[in-house]
Enzyme design. Structure first.
Site, mmCIF file in Angstrom:
data_model
loop_
_atom_site.group_PDB
_atom_site.id
_atom_site.type_symbol
_atom_site.label_atom_id
_atom_site.label_comp_id
_atom_site.label_asym_id
_atom_site.label_seq_id
_atom_site.Cartn_x
_atom_site.Cartn_y
_atom_site.Cartn_z
ATOM 1 N N GLY A 27 44.619 38.394 31.505
ATOM 2 C CA GLY A 27 44.435 38.245 32.951
ATOM 3 C C GLY A 27 43.162 37.555 33.406
ATOM 4 N N GLU B 186 36.358 41.204 33.635
ATOM 5 C CA GLU B 186 37.713 41.746 33.813
ATOM 6 C C GLU B 186 38.309 41.171 35.088
ATOM 7 O OE1 GLU B 186 40.171 43.160 32.793
ATOM 8 O OE2 GLU B 186 39.833 45.011 31.689
ATOM 9 N N ASP B 187 39.599 40.859 35.076
ATOM 10 C CA ASP B 187 40.243 40.435 36.319
ATOM 11 C C ASP B 187 40.388 41.620 37.272
ATOM 12 O OD1 ASP B 187 41.905 41.401 34.330
ATOM 13 O OD2 ASP B 187 43.687 40.393 35.085
ATOM 14 N N ASP C 83 41.530 49.093 37.263
ATOM 15 C CA ASP C 83 42.505 49.922 37.982
ATOM 16 C C ASP C 83 42.244 51.372 37.552
ATOM 17 O OD1 ASP C 83 45.046 51.240 38.544
ATOM 18 O OD2 ASP C 83 45.963 49.278 38.765
ATOM 19 N N LYS D 139 40.170 48.771 42.097
ATOM 20 C CA LYS D 139 40.935 49.742 42.894
ATOM 21 C C LYS D 139 40.220 51.099 42.826
ATOM 22 C CE LYS D 139 45.537 47.824 41.853
ATOM 23 N NZ LYS D 139 46.796 48.080 41.115
ATOM 24 N N ILE E 229 49.166 44.086 42.404
ATOM 25 C CA ILE E 229 48.971 42.698 42.848
ATOM 26 C C ILE E 229 49.315 41.716 41.715
ATOM 27 C CG2 ILE E 229 47.222 43.223 44.599
ATOM 28 C CD1 ILE E 229 45.068 42.288 42.575
ATOM 29 N N ASP F 260 49.640 39.219 36.271
ATOM 30 C CA ASP F 260 51.075 38.946 36.129
ATOM 31 C C ASP F 260 51.944 40.134 36.499
ATOM 32 O OD1 ASP F 260 50.326 40.548 33.815
ATOM 33 O OD2 ASP F 260 52.332 40.106 33.058
ATOM 34 N N ARG G 296 50.797 34.539 36.848
ATOM 35 C CA ARG G 296 49.379 34.327 36.498
ATOM 36 C C ARG G 296 48.857 33.002 37.044
ATOM 37 N NH1 ARG G 296 48.135 38.211 32.629
ATOM 38 N NH2 ARG G 296 49.726 38.644 31.074
HETATM 39 O O1 LIG Z 1 42.127 49.677 34.553
HETATM 40 P P1 LIG Z 1 43.466 49.581 33.841
HETATM 41 O O2 LIG Z 1 44.485 50.506 34.445
HETATM 42 O O3 LIG Z 1 43.335 49.716 32.358
HETATM 43 O O4 LIG Z 1 44.072 48.120 34.161
HETATM 44 C C1 LIG Z 1 43.314 46.947 34.041
HETATM 45 C C2 LIG Z 1 43.867 46.029 32.993
HETATM 46 O O5 LIG Z 1 45.267 45.784 33.211
HETATM 47 C C3 LIG Z 1 45.522 44.392 33.126
HETATM 48 O O6 LIG Z 1 45.721 43.986 31.820
HETATM 49 P P2 LIG Z 1 47.103 44.174 31.043
HETATM 50 O O7 LIG Z 1 46.970 45.362 30.154
HETATM 51 O O8 LIG Z 1 48.231 44.149 32.007
HETATM 52 O O9 LIG Z 1 47.142 42.887 30.102
HETATM 53 P P3 LIG Z 1 47.119 41.349 30.558
HETATM 54 O O10 LIG Z 1 45.718 41.049 31.071
HETATM 55 O O11 LIG Z 1 47.438 40.602 29.308
HETATM 56 O O12 LIG Z 1 48.165 41.179 31.638
HETATM 57 C C4 LIG Z 1 44.244 43.758 33.631
HETATM 58 O O13 LIG Z 1 44.108 42.439 33.156
HETATM 59 C C5 LIG Z 1 43.154 44.682 33.115
HETATM 60 O O14 LIG Z 1 42.676 44.267 31.855
HETATM 61 N N1 LIG Z 2 49.321 42.383 37.612
HETATM 62 C C1 LIG Z 2 48.603 43.484 37.672
HETATM 63 N N2 LIG Z 2 48.075 44.011 36.572
HETATM 64 C C2 LIG Z 2 47.320 45.125 36.740
HETATM 65 N N3 LIG Z 2 46.674 45.863 35.808
HETATM 66 C C3 LIG Z 2 46.096 46.871 36.448
HETATM 67 N N4 LIG Z 2 46.334 46.825 37.755
HETATM 68 C C4 LIG Z 2 47.099 45.740 37.956
HETATM 69 C C5 LIG Z 2 47.689 45.158 39.130
HETATM 70 O O1 LIG Z 2 47.554 45.623 40.267
HETATM 71 N N5 LIG Z 2 48.421 44.029 38.907
#
Ligand SMILES: O=P(O)(O)OC[C@H]1O[C@H](OP(=O)(O)OP(=O)(O)O)[C@H](O)[C@@H]1O
Ligand SMILES: Nc1nc2[nH]cnc2c(=O)[nH]1
Length: 179
Positions: free
Chosen positions: A46, A99-100, A103, A131, A153, A159, A165
């Site tokens: 992300g 980090e993007d 959460d 968040k 989101i 994604d 993305r």
């Molecule tokens: O605080 P959390 O609840 O752990 O969520 C945050 C993580 O979730 C998403 O990654 P994801 O695991 O979806 O992998 P991706 O970046 O490859 O989509 C996002 O990029 C963060 O790294």
């Molecule tokens: N796409 C997406 N990935 C997440 N990972 C944790 N939170 C989120 C969110 O709101 N959207």
């Protein structure tokens, strides 16, 4: 409104809001790390647009590395964070995690664990989106771009089941969706 797979999303954060949040963050980081050569550690997948946008606003020396972690499946966190690509060359370095989104904080907890095992000299956490209502970990965040409500989101790296993305702005899930 846009549709991705089975779900509909509404425009939420536009390109200029994202850009100005990243500019402000870059300015702070630049001041805090004056005279140092930090390593930006992007969390794939992300964080890729955030890493590109932020590092281009930093003048002075810095390095860029990536790690790949995954916790989300569909629109839900799985609580099991897998390390898909690791990093092992951070000993003695000043690391800034990019980090993007933070959460629940499960991914962040895993990253902090990895960094502490690597004996880095220092680490700070920067996240583009945060968040606060969903975050239940003790570790405080050092740089926060935009605080958002606890709704799913997509866009700017984030994604839904692999799609979205590439969107240059961010969309929020419309939660009352019936087939
Ligand atoms: O605080 P959390 O609840 O752990 O969520 C945050 C993580 O979730 C998403 O990654 P994801 O695991 O979806 O992998 P991706 O970046 O490859 O989509 C996002 O990029 C963060 O790294
Ligand atoms: N796409 C997406 N990935 C997440 N990972 C944790 N939170 C989120 C969110 O709101 N959207």
């Amino acid at each position: 409104m846009i549709k991705i797979h089975d779900l509909t999303f509404t425009p939420f954060i536009d390109k200029s809001q994202i850009d100005s949040a990243i500019s402000k963050m870059a300015e702070k980081i630049q001041k805090d790390y004056a005279g140092k050569t930090p390593v930006f550690l992007g969390v794939l997948n992300g964080a890729f647009p955030f890493v590109a946008a932020l590092t281009q606003k930093i003048s002075g020396n810095c390095e860029v590395e990536f790690t790949k972690l995954r916790s989300y499946a569909g629109t839900q966190t799985t609580q099991q964070v897998q390390e898909l690509i690791g990093v092992n060359n951070l000993k003695g370095r000043d690391v800034i995690v990019l980090e993007d989104i933070v959460d629940t904080g499960h991914t962040l907890t895993k990253i902090i664990n990895i960094l502490e095992n690597q004996e880095v000299s220092s680490y700070k956490i920067a996240t583009l989106f945060y968040k606060p209502e969903a975050y239940h970990q003790n570790h405080s965040l050092d740089y926060i771009g935009i605080e958002i409500p606890n709704k799913f989101i997509v866009g700017f790296g984030l994604d839904y089941d692999g799609l979205g993305r590439n969107l240059p702005e961010v969309y929020q899930l419309i939660e009352t969706q019936h087939d």
